[in-house]
Design a protein around this motif. Structure first.
Motif, PDB file in Angstrom:
ATOM      1  N   PHE A  93     -49.883 -16.645 -21.894  1.00 40.22           N
ATOM      2  CA  PHE A  93     -49.169 -16.838 -22.686  1.00 40.22           C
ATOM      3  C   PHE A  93     -49.084 -14.651 -22.748  1.00 40.22           C
ATOM      4  CE2 PHE A  93     -50.720 -20.373 -24.317  1.00 40.22           C
ATOM      5  CZ  PHE A  93     -49.564 -20.586 -25.344  1.00 40.22           C
ATOM      6  N   THR A  94     -48.416 -14.366 -23.035  1.00 39.02           N
ATOM      7  CA  THR A  94     -48.427 -12.923 -23.094  1.00 39.02           C
ATOM      8  C   THR A  94     -47.995 -11.759 -24.710  1.00 39.02           C
ATOM      9  OG1 THR A  94     -47.608 -13.015 -21.071  1.00 39.02           O
ATOM     10  CG2 THR A  94     -46.840 -11.066 -22.406  1.00 39.02           C
ATOM     11  N   LEU A  95     -48.851 -11.265 -24.888  1.00 47.30           N
ATOM     12  CA  LEU A  95     -48.461 -10.318 -26.062  1.00 47.30           C
ATOM     13  C   LEU A  95     -47.282  -9.153 -25.081  1.00 47.30           C
ATOM     14  CD1 LEU A  95     -50.394 -10.059 -28.964  1.00 47.30           C
ATOM     15  CD2 LEU A  95     -49.569  -8.478 -27.931  1.00 47.30           C
ATOM     16  N   PHE A  96     -46.155  -8.583 -25.464  1.00 47.24           N
ATOM     17  CA  PHE A  96     -45.615  -8.148 -25.667  1.00 47.24           C
ATOM     18  C   PHE A  96     -45.461  -7.595 -26.424  1.00 47.24           C
ATOM     19  CE2 PHE A  96     -42.774 -11.404 -25.510  1.00 47.24           C
ATOM     20  CZ  PHE A  96     -41.671 -11.404 -25.837  1.00 47.24           C
ATOM     21  N   ARG A  97     -44.372  -6.057 -26.582  1.00 50.42           N
ATOM     22  CA  ARG A  97     -43.730  -5.472 -27.359  1.00 50.42           C
ATOM     23  C   ARG A  97     -42.786  -5.338 -27.930  1.00 50.42           C
ATOM     24  NH1 ARG A  97     -45.230   0.885 -28.771  1.00 50.42           N
ATOM     25  NH2 ARG A  97     -43.946   1.202 -29.926  1.00 50.42           N
ATOM     26  N   ALA A  98     -42.149  -5.757 -28.418  1.00 53.30           N
ATOM     27  CA  ALA A  98     -40.689  -6.044 -28.292  1.00 53.30           C
ATOM     28  C   ALA A  98     -39.209  -5.014 -28.307  1.00 53.30           C
ATOM     29  CB  ALA A  98     -40.079  -7.078 -30.001  1.00 53.30           C
ATOM     30  N   ASP A  99     -38.308  -5.245 -27.879  1.00 50.32           N
ATOM     31  CA  ASP A  99     -37.137  -4.209 -27.692  1.00 50.32           C
ATOM     32  C   ASP A  99     -35.972  -4.524 -27.441  1.00 50.32           C
ATOM     33  OD1 ASP A  99     -36.593  -5.225 -25.085  1.00 50.32           O
ATOM     34  OD2 ASP A  99     -37.281  -3.975 -23.795  1.00 50.32           O
ATOM     35  N   ALA A 100     -34.525  -4.651 -26.912  1.00 53.04           N
ATOM     36  CA  ALA A 100     -33.709  -4.682 -27.601  1.00 53.04           C
ATOM     37  C   ALA A 100     -33.075  -5.976 -26.943  1.00 53.04           C
ATOM     38  CB  ALA A 100     -32.012  -3.663 -27.398  1.00 53.04           C
ATOM     39  N   LYS A 101     -33.409  -6.501 -26.229  1.00 57.60           N
ATOM     40  CA  LYS A 101     -33.535  -7.720 -24.909  1.00 57.60           C
ATOM     41  C   LYS A 101     -34.461  -8.631 -25.672  1.00 57.60           C
ATOM     42  CE  LYS A 101     -31.522  -5.197 -20.842  1.00 57.60           C
ATOM     43  NZ  LYS A 101     -31.256  -4.968 -19.918  1.00 57.60           N
ATOM     44  N   ALA A 102     -34.339  -9.729 -25.284  1.00 57.41           N
ATOM     45  CA  ALA A 102     -35.153 -10.817 -25.585  1.00 57.41           C
ATOM     46  C   ALA A 102     -35.951 -11.271 -24.041  1.00 57.41           C
ATOM     47  CB  ALA A 102     -34.456 -12.507 -25.134  1.00 57.41           C
ATOM     48  N   ASP A 103     -37.971 -11.164 -24.376  1.00 55.99           N
ATOM     49  CA  ASP A 103     -38.476 -10.940 -24.081  1.00 55.99           C
ATOM     50  C   ASP A 103     -38.643 -10.037 -23.055  1.00 55.99           C
ATOM     51  OD1 ASP A 103     -38.628 -13.741 -25.357  1.00 55.99           O
ATOM     52  OD2 ASP A 103     -37.750 -15.184 -24.107  1.00 55.99           O
ATOM     53  N   ASN A 104     -38.479  -9.135 -22.737  1.00 59.42           N
ATOM     54  CA  ASN A 104     -38.423  -7.727 -22.061  1.00 59.42           C
ATOM     55  C   ASN A 104     -39.335  -6.698 -21.691  1.00 59.42           C
ATOM     56  OD1 ASN A 104     -36.322  -7.101 -20.384  1.00 59.42           O
ATOM     57  ND2 ASN A 104     -36.309  -4.926 -21.591  1.00 59.42           N
ATOM     58  N   GLY A 105     -39.975  -6.873 -23.255  1.00 52.17           N
ATOM     59  CA  GLY A 105     -40.786  -5.809 -23.509  1.00 52.17           C
ATOM     60  C   GLY A 105     -42.506  -4.960 -22.911  1.00 52.17           C
ATOM     61  N   ALA A 106     -42.934  -3.906 -23.050  1.00 53.62           N
ATOM     62  CA  ALA A 106     -43.771  -4.018 -22.240  1.00 53.62           C
ATOM     63  C   ALA A 106     -44.773  -4.771 -22.349  1.00 53.62           C
ATOM     64  CB  ALA A 106     -44.504  -2.438 -22.548  1.00 53.62           C
ATOM     65  N   ILE A 107     -45.740  -5.193 -21.162  1.00 51.36           N
ATOM     66  CA  ILE A 107     -47.453  -6.397 -21.854  1.00 51.36           C
ATOM     67  C   ILE A 107     -48.309  -5.842 -22.280  1.00 51.36           C
ATOM     68  CG2 ILE A 107     -48.367  -8.265 -21.019  1.00 51.36           C
ATOM     69  CD1 ILE A 107     -45.917  -8.873 -19.440  1.00 51.36           C
ATOM     70  N   TYR A 108     -49.241  -5.856 -22.837  1.00 50.79           N
ATOM     71  CA  TYR A 108     -49.926  -5.872 -23.853  1.00 50.79           C
ATOM     72  C   TYR A 108     -51.447  -6.145 -23.293  1.00 50.79           C
ATOM     73  CZ  TYR A 108     -48.205  -2.174 -26.076  1.00 50.79           C
ATOM     74  OH  TYR A 108     -47.909  -0.215 -27.064  1.00 50.79           O
ATOM     75  N   LEU A 109     -50.697  -7.407 -23.607  1.00 48.91           N
ATOM     76  CA  LEU A 109     -52.662  -8.945 -23.171  1.00 48.91           C
ATOM     77  C   LEU A 109     -51.634  -9.670 -22.431  1.00 48.91           C
ATOM     78  CD1 LEU A 109     -54.082  -8.660 -26.430  1.00 48.91           C
ATOM     79  CD2 LEU A 109     -54.957  -7.738 -24.032  1.00 48.91           C
ATOM     80  N   GLN A 110     -52.339 -10.918 -21.336  1.00 53.80           N
ATOM     81  CA  GLN A 110     -52.046 -12.139 -21.433  1.00 53.80           C
ATOM     82  C   GLN A 110     -53.083 -12.313 -21.101  1.00 53.80           C
ATOM     83  OE1 GLN A 110     -49.435 -11.049 -17.288  1.00 53.80           O
ATOM     84  NE2 GLN A 110     -48.225 -11.724 -18.436  1.00 53.80           N
TER      85      GLN A 110
END
Length: 391
Positions: A93-110
């Protein structure tokens, strides 16, 4: 920092979103991003199915999404179910920061969810939701020390699943299609197959063998059980539960022994929608209502429960079934470390039932002039040395 939780209305994740809201001080739950009129420090976007405009993302400092794959692999739709179908038993499971593209942002936790390979749809959903809650709380605990990292590696995409994806091939064995059966929803998109132009629907449940006590022919030997939340019962089912509750044999063992009106009963059930600390369930066996079970969270570790059987049934062993289901739900689903209950001291039969399942009397008190026993049981799989505070 102000925290918002955003999820879609009328869908499976809502009870978990409410539970998460209760665990985060001053958090607020929303069902549409258009309702967030003010800026939030953190917005957890969980199981949300609407398109979000960039201007919304720009309004908030951190817009965080959780995706059930090791991004950038497994972008797209229903990644947990696709991976189960592939036979995977470890899901990142990946917690990431949302950006304009789908499932594309920087990752904080996995973090990795480990599966036994036997979980069906409801249990998979529960484990998925609990992992989402865990990652959100972990982010808040470690914030702002977490350092995001850009996604790297080869990306892949999963398509959107539809009801037609639940079709079985009758020329193949059930063993070869078991993972497909694990991810079908019996109500929303059940398994089916086509034979001679006709469609046949299959529903899958876990059935556990249970030894019958006393050898009587009326004991329940195969437990194929369903728990249904009060809030989703039909009006007819709600009236049936009320009839049980008002039955003299049930009411005499409750604190409130007055007859409950239909309006009061319906109002109480409606109030449960707004109370994540309490859950009431109708327990069925092969479509027949066995009784009612309720749970109340006294703390993050302690759950209080109670139940009553359907007084119109003459089957033996119903109390034992209600107790077994209560233990499994409290310890394995709610994650309780201690289960407690209260019972009138004169109710010897129920007290003895609880003792058979390992409950201990922790203290006594008086309620409305009647002696009441408080009983408890620890989850010994977690706390082998704890004894409910009994000296």
């Amino acid at each position: 920092m102000k925290v918002a939780i955003l999820t879609s209305p009328n869908q499976w994740f809502i009870p978990y979103a409410k539970e998460l809201e209760s665990k985060i001080p001053n958090a607020k739950l929303y069902f549409s991003h258009k309702d967030l009129k003010e800026s939030y420090g953190i917005v957890f976007i969980l199981s949300y199915h609407q398109l979000i405009e960039q201007e919304f993302l720009d309004l908030h400092e951190y817009n965080l999404v959780i995706h059930a794959s090791a991004l950038p692999k497994g972008k797209g739709w229903s990644p947990l179910f696709w991976q189960v179908l592939e036979g995977k038993d470890s899901i990142v499971f990946t917690l990431f920061r949302a950006d304009a593209k789908a499932d594309n942002g920087a990752i904080y936790l996995q973090e990795t969810l480990h599966l036994s390979g036997l979980e069906l749809y409801e249990e998979l959903r529960d484990k998925q939701a609990k992992m989402c809650q865990k990652l959100c709380l972990e982010f808040l605990e470690k914030f702002p020390t977490l350092s995001p990292k850009a996604q790297s590696g080869e990306e892949s995409f999963y398509p959107k699943r539809s009801p037609k994806d639940s079709e079985l091939d009758i020329a193949k064995s059930l063993e070869s299609q078991f993972n497909l059966l694990r991810i079908v929803s019996n109500e929303e998109f059940p398994a089916f197959f086509i034979k001679e132009g006709k469609k046949f629907v299959l529903k899958i449940y876990v059935c556990d063998s249970a030894d019958s006590a006393g050898g009587g022919g009326n004991n329940l030997e195969i437990l194929c059980l369903e728990l249904e939340d009060y809030v989703v019962l039909s009006d007819l089912e709600k009236k049936e539960v009320l009839q049980w509750r008002n039955h003299p044999e049930v009411a005499k063992n409750l604190y409130n022994q007055k007859e409950i009106s239909l309006a009061e009963h319906f109002a109480f059930i409606e109030s449960l929608r707004q109370n994540p600390q309490k859950q009431y369930f109708l327990l069925r066996f092969c479509g027949v209502g066995l009784g009612s079970i309720n749970f109340g969270k006294k703390s993050s570790e302690e759950v209080e429960f109670g139940f009553f059987g359907n007084p119109n049934l003459s089957l033996s062993g119903i109390g034992r079934v209600l107790e077994q289901v209560s233990l499994v739900f409290a310890f394995d689903i709610l994650g309780a470390r201690q289960l407690t209950l209260e019972v009138f001291a004169l109710n010897k039969q129920v007290i003895n039932l609880h003792k058979k399942f390992g409950f201990q009397i922790s203290k006594e008190k008086e309620v409305k002039g009647e002696k009441v026993l408080e009983m408890c049981k620890d989850n010994t799989r977690i706390l082998p040395l704890r004894h409910c505070g009994v000296e």
